[in-house]
Design an enzyme around this catalytic site. Structure first.
Site: not given
Length: 339
Positions: A187-188
């Site tokens: 995600y990041t």
């Protein structure tokens, strides 16, 4: 100090204040200018089944844009069509499938009919799986990066000729949690990747009249993943772990970790989604769109502060937010702040 020196000092202060005031006034006037004749301009938006993409598609449809909304599911596509005007068009899009991307690009090319594409709004709300890094496998990273990073890059590349033809703009919607890496998974990584891609694209495309903006938003009720979905992913990951890894974390850690994730959905969510919509609208219709927009209090203050804070401070705060594994010897609950 002589009267002459005092006079010169005062004059310098007045000149600096006047210069700052003039710059502020100039910026406000420049920021308020809008593009004329928006009617009939085409805007393509990804991930419009639900959430922010869905809300933006409806908003721009009411503003008179020719909206082309990409949906991942047939259900989402039909529901959006049922509550929009006839000028809004929908197309199925799977960002992990190059053939699906090619079909969507062909559809946009046909709809724009040689006029070019005025706006591309790239948005994905894929967040799972989010978990400690040693709970994950490489396929878990692919499941996020193939959609939220590589898929968005691929469709942007294929639509660039249409954007250059219309001297349009690209608006990349990125969760402000991407400003600070603190949970494992893709995600990041995908958010940082889109930040870097947007910056390079903005510099390169300015020669062709294409403007690129980033909208960094916090948590909003219309764009956050359901806590049940997060818990489902975490449970699946926990159950497939080896006994050795499970023992280093402990059952209590798993329970507290889920509780922290569930709390983040409830506590940080802002109910006013118009804060994000207005930023995206400004990026599309302003004559001089901003490079970056911050939407939501957590985006403007909390995540931005953490991203600039010394690592020793941000690490300490983040450690306070999450439980500690059993093998660390720390008290497991210890969650002082729920994100």
């Amino acid at each position: 100090m002589s009267p002459r020196n005092i006079s010169l000092s005062d004059s310098l202060h007045v000149a600096i204040l006047a210069s700052v005031l003039c710059l502020v006034i100039y910026w406000l006037i420049r920021d308020s200018q809008r593009v004329r004749n928006l009617s009939g301009k085409h805007v393509f938006i990804t991930s419009c089944d639900t959430g922010l993409g869905n809300s933006l598609a409806k908003w721009l449809d009411k503003k008179g844009f020719c909206v082309i909304a990409a949906c991942a599911t047939e259900k989402g596509r039909l529901e959006l069509q049922s509550c929009s005007s006839l000028s809004l068009k929908t197309v199925n899009l799977n960002l992990a499938d190059s053939n699906s991307i090619a079909r969507a690009v062909a559809f946009v090319t046909e709809e724009t009919a040689g006029k070019g594409l005025f706006g591309l709004v790239s948005n994905t709300e894929e967040t799972a799986p989010i978990a400690p890094t040693d709970w994950l496998r490489i396929e878990d990273f692919h499941s996020v990066l193939d959609v939220s990073l590589l898929g968005l890059i691929e469709i942007t590349l294929k639509l660039l000729p249409l954007l250059k033809k219309a001297e349009g703009r690209v608006v990349n919607l990125i969760n402000a949690k991407g400003l600070m890496a603190f949970v494992g998974g893709g995600y990041t990584l995908s958010k940082w990747g889109m930040e870097a891609f947007s910056d390079t694209l903005r510099i390169e495309m300015q020669h062709f009249g294409v403007k690129v903006s980033i909208v960094e938003h916090g948590f909003f009720k219309a764009g956050v993943v359901n806590s049940d979905v997060i818990e489902k992913y975490l449970s699946r990951l926990w159950n497939r772990l080896t006994p050795e890894i499970r023992d280093t974390y402990g059952e209590k850690y798993f329970v507290e970790y889920i509780k922290a994730q569930r709390s983040s959905v409830k506590r940080l969510c802002d109910s006013d989604i118009s804060k994000v919509i207005k930023c995206m609208e400004h990026a599309l219709i302003a004559k001089y769109p901003r490079t970056r927009y911050g939407a939501g209090w957590d985006a403007k203050f909390f995540w931005l502060f953490l991203s600039y804070a010394p690592s020793c401070l941000s690490d300490m705060l983040l450690c306070m937010m999450f439980p500690a594994p059993a093998a660390s010897g720390r008290s497991v609950p210890g969650v002082l702040i729920n994100i």
